[in-house]
Design a protein around this motif. Sequence first.
Motif, short mmCIF file in Angstrom:
data_model
loop_
_atom_site.label_atom_id
_atom_site.label_comp_id
_atom_site.label_asym_id
_atom_site.label_seq_id
_atom_site.Cartn_x
_atom_site.Cartn_y
_atom_site.Cartn_z
N SER A 3 -1.60 -7.52 -15.21
CA SER A 3 -2.70 -7.48 -16.18
C SER A 3 -2.17 -7.38 -17.61
O SER A 3 -2.68 -8.04 -18.53
CB SER A 3 -3.64 -6.30 -15.89
OG SER A 3 -4.26 -6.46 -14.64
N LEU A 48 -0.28 6.16 -7.26
CA LEU A 48 -0.29 4.71 -7.49
C LEU A 48 0.59 4.03 -6.46
O LEU A 48 1.74 4.41 -6.26
CB LEU A 48 0.21 4.37 -8.90
CG LEU A 48 -0.60 4.89 -10.08
CD1 LEU A 48 -0.01 4.40 -11.39
CD2 LEU A 48 -2.06 4.48 -9.97
N THR A 49 0.04 3.01 -5.83
CA THR A 49 0.80 2.24 -4.85
C THR A 49 1.59 1.14 -5.55
O THR A 49 1.42 0.88 -6.74
CB THR A 49 -0.14 1.60 -3.82
OG1 THR A 49 -0.95 0.62 -4.50
CG2 THR A 49 -1.04 2.64 -3.17
N HIS A 50 2.43 0.48 -4.77
CA HIS A 50 3.17 -0.66 -5.33
C HIS A 50 2.21 -1.76 -5.77
O HIS A 50 2.43 -2.42 -6.80
CB HIS A 50 4.18 -1.19 -4.30
CG HIS A 50 5.35 -0.30 -4.12
ND1 HIS A 50 6.50 -0.41 -4.86
CD2 HIS A 50 5.56 0.76 -3.28
CE1 HIS A 50 7.37 0.51 -4.50
NE2 HIS A 50 6.81 1.23 -3.54
N ARG A 51 1.14 -1.95 -5.03
CA ARG A 51 0.14 -2.95 -5.43
C ARG A 51 -0.53 -2.53 -6.74
O ARG A 51 -0.73 -3.36 -7.63
CB ARG A 51 -0.92 -3.12 -4.34
CG ARG A 51 -2.05 -4.06 -4.76
CD ARG A 51 -3.04 -4.31 -3.63
NE ARG A 51 -4.23 -5.00 -4.13
CZ ARG A 51 -4.30 -6.29 -4.39
NH1 ARG A 51 -3.24 -7.05 -4.20
NH2 ARG A 51 -5.42 -6.83 -4.83
N ASN A 52 -0.88 -1.25 -6.88
CA ASN A 52 -1.45 -0.77 -8.14
C ASN A 52 -0.54 -1.11 -9.32
O ASN A 52 -0.99 -1.63 -10.34
CB ASN A 52 -1.65 0.75 -8.10
CG ASN A 52 -2.69 1.21 -7.11
OD1 ASN A 52 -2.57 2.30 -6.56
ND2 ASN A 52 -3.71 0.40 -6.86
N CYS A 53 0.74 -0.79 -9.16
CA CYS A 53 1.70 -1.02 -10.26
C CYS A 53 1.88 -2.50 -10.54
O CYS A 53 2.00 -2.92 -11.70
CB CYS A 53 3.04 -0.37 -9.91
SG CYS A 53 2.98 1.44 -9.85
N TYR A 54 1.89 -3.31 -9.48
CA TYR A 54 2.04 -4.75 -9.66
C TYR A 54 0.84 -5.34 -10.40
O TYR A 54 1.00 -6.10 -11.37
CB TYR A 54 2.21 -5.43 -8.30
CG TYR A 54 1.99 -6.93 -8.34
CD1 TYR A 54 2.98 -7.76 -8.83
CD2 TYR A 54 0.78 -7.49 -7.93
CE1 TYR A 54 2.79 -9.15 -8.89
CE2 TYR A 54 0.58 -8.86 -7.99
CZ TYR A 54 1.59 -9.68 -8.48
OH TYR A 54 1.38 -11.03 -8.54
N ILE A 55 -0.37 -4.97 -9.97
CA ILE A 55 -1.57 -5.51 -10.61
C ILE A 55 -1.66 -5.06 -12.07
O ILE A 55 -2.03 -5.83 -12.96
CB ILE A 55 -2.84 -5.08 -9.84
CG1 ILE A 55 -2.86 -5.74 -8.45
CG2 ILE A 55 -4.09 -5.44 -10.61
CD1 ILE A 55 -2.90 -7.25 -8.47
N ASN A 56 -1.30 -3.80 -12.31
CA ASN A 56 -1.31 -3.30 -13.68
C ASN A 56 -0.33 -4.06 -14.55
O ASN A 56 -0.64 -4.46 -15.69
CB ASN A 56 -0.99 -1.81 -13.70
CG ASN A 56 -1.09 -1.21 -15.08
OD1 ASN A 56 -2.05 -1.46 -15.81
ND2 ASN A 56 -0.12 -0.43 -15.47
N CYS A 116 2.15 7.98 -18.29
CA CYS A 116 1.54 6.99 -17.37
C CYS A 116 2.51 5.84 -17.10
O CYS A 116 2.11 4.68 -17.04
CB CYS A 116 0.23 6.47 -17.93
SG CYS A 116 -1.02 7.72 -18.20
N GLU A 152 0.81 -1.23 0.00
CA GLU A 152 0.00 0.00 0.00
C GLU A 152 0.84 1.27 0.00
O GLU A 152 0.29 2.39 -0.05
CB GLU A 152 -0.93 0.01 1.21
CG GLU A 152 -0.23 0.04 2.56
CD GLU A 152 0.06 -1.36 3.12
OE1 GLU A 152 0.26 -1.47 4.34
OE2 GLU A 152 0.07 -2.33 2.33
#
Length: 285
Positions: free
Chosen positions: A178, A167-175, A200, A147
């Motif tokens: 994907s 953007l959190t580390h989780r955001n970047c990882y999930i992106n 971006c 987070e």
Amino acid sequence: MKWPEFRDRARAMAGYLYAQGVRPGDRVAILSENRPEWAYTDMATQLLGAVNVSLYTTLPPKEVSYIIHDSGASVFIVSTRIQLRKALQIYEACPALNRIVSMADLPEDTEDVEYVDMFDAAMDSGFELYEEFEDAIRANERAVKPEDLSVLIYTSGTTGNPKGVMLTHRNCYINAYSLIAHLRLGHDDVEMWTLPMFHCNGWGGVYALTGVGGTHVVLRAVEGKAMYDLIENHGVTFACMAPAVLRTILDYPDKSQHQVTTKPRFAVAGAPPPAAFIDRLENEL
């Protein structure tokens, strides 16, 4: 550049940034077109638990000043003399900014400016600095939580001042995951960087392709011949782009002179590509 060298360069930049006082949560701004330096500097900020603030190269000094001031960036890394001039112009208006790092040679009238370092010199010192501070840097790396903030991406500011999207580390990882799953990225993929890494964060593609150990082929300017040369010489299999870039590829008049041995996959966004573009792409490349 092989992956071990990429890792070592990221660590060297992390060593330099740590010596400049960059700690978890601090902002490091990057104003650069596509370059390997962009990618491993971004990774260096992640090693420190710091936050990458990437700026569009086309921004005028006024907007650069607003973003640097609003983000609270303490280190500002720039590529060309044009970008360096912007950084020097806004330095006094940004109280948190204490260091500018330039990839370009300094103009004669800035050689004695104390708060400007040369990128190559920073890297040279960074290798030893990483060894000196390795325990502390690795401790910061291990302490990063999903987070925690990883990236600040500023909007274009069409309805007011630019807004920093967090953007959190989780955001970047999930992106990144994907992209890997949806676009079927793998270790054997060779991506041509027609998409600006500063846009971006390259749609998260820097993290995705690095995550699978693929190959980054860096393109600084969108030109038909340059793109076909890269596709031909490096076996490009993948690229992300706007429709205007796709049109440049399709309308390049000398494409028949290139021996393209791959069937590249192109992800197009920003606007739907015309059906005629898709038909031409399938038949001409």
